[in-house]
Design an enzyme around this catalytic site. Structure first.
Site, PDB file in Angstrom:
ATOM      1  N   GLY A 295       9.056 106.068 -62.680  1.00 45.19           N
ATOM      2  CA  GLY A 295      10.229 106.585 -61.979  1.00 45.19           C
ATOM      3  C   GLY A 295       9.859 107.023 -60.574  1.00 45.19           C
ATOM      4  O   GLY A 295      10.420 107.982 -60.046  1.00 45.19           O
TER       5      GLY A 295
ATOM      6  N   ARG B 181      12.011 107.250 -56.362  1.00 45.54           N
ATOM      7  CA  ARG B 181      12.759 108.302 -55.635  1.00 45.54           C
ATOM      8  C   ARG B 181      12.516 109.659 -56.297  1.00 45.54           C
ATOM      9  O   ARG B 181      11.839 109.746 -57.330  1.00 45.54           O
ATOM     10  CB  ARG B 181      14.251 107.964 -55.629  1.00 45.54           C
TER      11      ARG B 181
ATOM     12  N   ASP C 295      10.613  98.491 -67.086  1.00 45.51           N
ATOM     13  CA  ASP C 295      11.424  99.439 -67.846  1.00 45.51           C
ATOM     14  C   ASP C 295      10.475 100.114 -68.830  1.00 45.51           C
ATOM     15  O   ASP C 295       9.911  99.447 -69.707  1.00 45.51           O
ATOM     16  CB  ASP C 295      12.529  98.661 -68.583  1.00 45.51           C
ATOM     17  N   VAL C 296      10.279 101.422 -68.684  1.00 47.08           N
ATOM     18  CA  VAL C 296       9.275 102.099 -69.506  1.00 47.08           C
ATOM     19  C   VAL C 296       9.617 102.091 -70.997  1.00 47.08           C
ATOM     20  O   VAL C 296       8.752 102.353 -71.827  1.00 47.08           O
ATOM     21  CB  VAL C 296       9.016 103.557 -69.048  1.00 47.08           C
TER      22      VAL C 296
ATOM     23  N   SER D 227      11.748 119.774 -69.089  1.00 49.97           N
ATOM     24  CA  SER D 227      12.859 120.338 -68.309  1.00 49.97           C
ATOM     25  C   SER D 227      13.213 121.711 -68.860  1.00 49.97           C
ATOM     26  O   SER D 227      12.988 121.980 -70.052  1.00 49.97           O
ATOM     27  CB  SER D 227      14.081 119.423 -68.441  1.00 49.97           C
TER      28      SER D 227
ATOM     29  N   TYR E 170      19.507 114.974 -74.014  1.00 47.51           N
ATOM     30  CA  TYR E 170      18.461 115.249 -73.013  1.00 47.51           C
ATOM     31  C   TYR E 170      17.605 116.453 -73.427  1.00 47.51           C
ATOM     32  O   TYR E 170      16.379 116.426 -73.300  1.00 47.51           O
ATOM     33  CB  TYR E 170      19.158 115.497 -71.675  1.00 47.51           C
TER      34      TYR E 170
ATOM     35  N   ALA F 244      15.271 115.410 -76.143  1.00 50.68           N
ATOM     36  CA  ALA F 244      14.177 114.569 -75.613  1.00 50.68           C
ATOM     37  C   ALA F 244      13.155 115.422 -74.863  1.00 50.68           C
ATOM     38  O   ALA F 244      11.942 115.243 -75.025  1.00 50.68           O
ATOM     39  CB  ALA F 244      14.750 113.485 -74.693  1.00 50.68           C
ATOM     40  N   LYS F 245      13.651 116.356 -74.046  1.00 47.77           N
ATOM     41  CA  LYS F 245      12.730 117.162 -73.233  1.00 47.77           C
ATOM     42  C   LYS F 245      11.945 118.155 -74.086  1.00 47.77           C
ATOM     43  O   LYS F 245      10.799 118.494 -73.768  1.00 47.77           O
ATOM     44  CB  LYS F 245      13.501 117.876 -72.113  1.00 47.77           C
TER      45      LYS F 245
HETATM   46  N1  LIG Z   1      16.206 116.932 -60.907  1.00 45.12           N
HETATM   47  C1  LIG Z   1      16.109 117.933 -61.771  1.00 45.12           C
HETATM   48  O1  LIG Z   1      16.745 118.990 -61.589  1.00 45.12           O
HETATM   49  C2  LIG Z   1      15.223 117.817 -62.976  1.00 45.12           C
HETATM   50  C3  LIG Z   1      15.068 118.954 -63.784  1.00 45.12           C
HETATM   51  C4  LIG Z   1      14.264 118.881 -64.901  1.00 45.12           C
HETATM   52  C5  LIG Z   1      13.625 117.704 -65.221  1.00 45.12           C
HETATM   53  N2  LIG Z   1      13.777 116.599 -64.439  1.00 45.12           N
HETATM   54  C6  LIG Z   1      13.090 115.391 -64.850  1.00 45.12           C
HETATM   55  O2  LIG Z   1      12.243 114.943 -63.805  1.00 45.12           O
HETATM   56  C7  LIG Z   1      12.153 113.525 -63.830  1.00 45.12           C
HETATM   57  C8  LIG Z   1      12.546 112.946 -62.487  1.00 45.12           C
HETATM   58  O3  LIG Z   1      13.861 113.370 -62.193  1.00 45.12           O
HETATM   59  P1  LIG Z   1      14.582 113.121 -60.782  1.00 45.12           P
HETATM   60  O4  LIG Z   1      15.483 114.280 -60.577  1.00 45.12           O
HETATM   61  O5  LIG Z   1      13.601 112.749 -59.755  1.00 45.12           O
HETATM   62  O6  LIG Z   1      15.512 111.878 -61.189  1.00 45.12           O
HETATM   63  P2  LIG Z   1      16.034 110.591 -60.355  1.00 45.12           P
HETATM   64  O7  LIG Z   1      17.221 110.116 -61.102  1.00 45.12           O
HETATM   65  O8  LIG Z   1      16.174 110.911 -58.914  1.00 45.12           O
HETATM   66  O9  LIG Z   1      14.816 109.567 -60.525  1.00 45.12           O
HETATM   67  C9  LIG Z   1      14.475 109.024 -61.774  1.00 45.12           C
HETATM   68  C10 LIG Z   1      13.810 107.696 -61.537  1.00 45.12           C
HETATM   69  O10 LIG Z   1      13.469 107.159 -62.848  1.00 45.12           O
HETATM   70  C11 LIG Z   1      13.777 105.778 -62.829  1.00 45.12           C
HETATM   71  N3  LIG Z   1      14.008 105.276 -64.193  1.00 45.12           N
HETATM   72  C12 LIG Z   1      15.071 105.551 -64.993  1.00 45.12           C
HETATM   73  N4  LIG Z   1      14.962 104.859 -66.148  1.00 45.12           N
HETATM   74  C13 LIG Z   1      13.813 104.145 -66.071  1.00 45.12           C
HETATM   75  C14 LIG Z   1      13.162 103.242 -66.945  1.00 45.12           C
HETATM   76  N5  LIG Z   1      13.694 102.931 -68.141  1.00 45.12           N
HETATM   77  N6  LIG Z   1      12.003 102.683 -66.560  1.00 45.12           N
HETATM   78  C15 LIG Z   1      11.458 102.975 -65.335  1.00 45.12           C
HETATM   79  N7  LIG Z   1      12.034 103.837 -64.467  1.00 45.12           N
HETATM   80  C16 LIG Z   1      13.200 104.408 -64.824  1.00 45.12           C
HETATM   81  C17 LIG Z   1      15.036 105.683 -61.969  1.00 45.12           C
HETATM   82  O11 LIG Z   1      15.259 104.358 -61.522  1.00 45.12           O
HETATM   83  C18 LIG Z   1      14.713 106.665 -60.852  1.00 45.12           C
HETATM   84  O12 LIG Z   1      14.043 106.052 -59.769  1.00 45.12           O
HETATM   85  C19 LIG Z   1      13.039 113.063 -64.984  1.00 45.12           C
HETATM   86  O13 LIG Z   1      12.268 112.898 -66.154  1.00 45.12           O
HETATM   87  C20 LIG Z   1      13.992 114.227 -65.144  1.00 45.12           C
HETATM   88  O14 LIG Z   1      14.536 114.257 -66.436  1.00 45.12           O
HETATM   89  C21 LIG Z   1      14.575 116.632 -63.316  1.00 45.12           C
END
Ligand SMILES: NC(=O)c1ccc[n+]([C@@H]2O[C@H](COP(=O)([O-])OP(=O)(O)OC[C@H]3O[C@@H](n4cnc5c(N)ncnc54)[C@H](O)[C@@H]3O)[C@@H](O)[C@H]2O)c1
Length: 253
Positions: free
Chosen positions: A13, A16, A63-64, A142, A154, A157-158
């Site tokens: 991921g 971004r 795709d992971v 998370s 979610y 999962a987390k």
């Molecule tokens: N943003 C928050 O507030 C927050 C809070 C807690 C946890 N998180 C966790 O942190 C991580 C990153 O979050 P983010 O906010 O940067 O999200 P985001 O949506 O900006 O980025 C997630 C990235 O994962 C990629 N992705 C999704 N499914 C995929 C797959 N099957 N295979 C490969 N890549 C895949 C997407 O294309 C994207 O580039 C995630 O696991 C999210 O659950 C985020």
């Protein structure tokens, strides 16, 4: 550049958000970084940022949650960058809804990306870590693991990733491998922006409202999480394993 021995890191991921910030941060530590995301082209910005700063990076589309794609992606990383010994399982998606409106497909998607994805990636990378006698695994949990309305999929999962992390720490410790989880609170990314849109709020208002509930009086930025991940992946953190670090601007209830 730091004096850290250069390793090969994989960030899923990484196109971004938190993943991109982490990839750039790990490259600044001197590691070569494989940036994995669904679309290889979408990883270009992250890779260019790293190479422009003099680092080494590779964009990989996968795709992971797909076993064959994960095996092929990790084999390509080993081939083109070297054996991966740092893994950040960061790829994630949201499919929020209240339980009574949640489809089985939204449940499955979230489980597949977060849990199956982390499992497949870790299984594919661990053999390289065992061979090297060194490994660092960081899983993105998370604050939602503690329970969050509208996120039964979610949060499950987390929370699952926390158990996954602790078991990895127990199984893999004797090979010089640590496993830890970082559990972010509210971080300003496309993910939280999409949530603001879903609830019909402007992103700035949404962030300002969130900040009123956070002791440090601001929302988090991707670099806040990248910094915590960098600590766990460092050589110096070899005695820190099986931990969950909440990075949320304050304690959580
Ligand atoms: N943003 C928050 O507030 C927050 C809070 C807690 C946890 N998180 C966790 O942190 C991580 C990153 O979050 P983010 O906010 O940067 O999200 P985001 O949506 O900006 O980025 C997630 C990235 O994962 C990629 N992705 C999704 N499914 C995929 C797959 N099957 N295979 C490969 N890549 C895949 C997407 O294309 C994207 O580039 C995630 O696991 C999210 O659950 C985020």
């Amino acid at each position: 550049m730091s004096t850290t021995e250069q390793r090969v890191a994989v960030v899923t991921g990484g196109a971004r958000g938190i993943g991109a910030a982490t990839a750039v941060r790990l490259a600044a530590e001197g590691h070569a970084v494989a940036v994995i995301d669904l679309d290889e082209g979408a990883c270009k910005d992250t890779v260019e940022k790293i190479t422009a700063a003099g680092g080494r990076a590779l964009a990989v589309g996968a795709d992971v949650s797909d076993e064959a794609q994960v095996e092929a992606a990790v084999a390509r990383v080993a081939d083109e960058l070297g054996a991966p010994t740092i893994l950040v399982n960061n790829a994630g998606v949201l499919r929020d809804n209240l339980l009574f409106k949640m489809s089985a497909s939204d449940w499955d998607t979230v489980m597949n990306v977060h849990l199956r994805g982390a499992f497949l990636m870790t299984r594919a990378c661990q053999k390289h870590m065992v061979d090297a006698g060194f490994g660092r695994i960081v899983n993105l949990s998370s604050s939602s693991a503690l329970g969050n309305r509208g996120q039964v999929n979610y949060s499950a999962a987390k929370a699952g990733l926390q158990g996954f992390t602790k078991t990895l720490a127990k199984e893999l410790g004797k090979f010089g491998i640590t496993a830890n989880a970082v559990a972010p609170g509210f971080i300003a990314t496309e993910m939280t922006k999409a949530t603001a849109e879903r609830v019909g709020m402007g992103f700035e208002d949404f962030k300002a409202a969130a900040a009123t509930q956070i002791p440090v009086a601001r929302v988090g930025e991707p670099d806040d999480i990248a910094n915590a991940i960098a600590f766990f992946t460092g050589e110096a953190a070899g005695f820190v394993s099986g931990q969950v670090l909440y990075v949320a601007g304050g304690p959580l209830d």
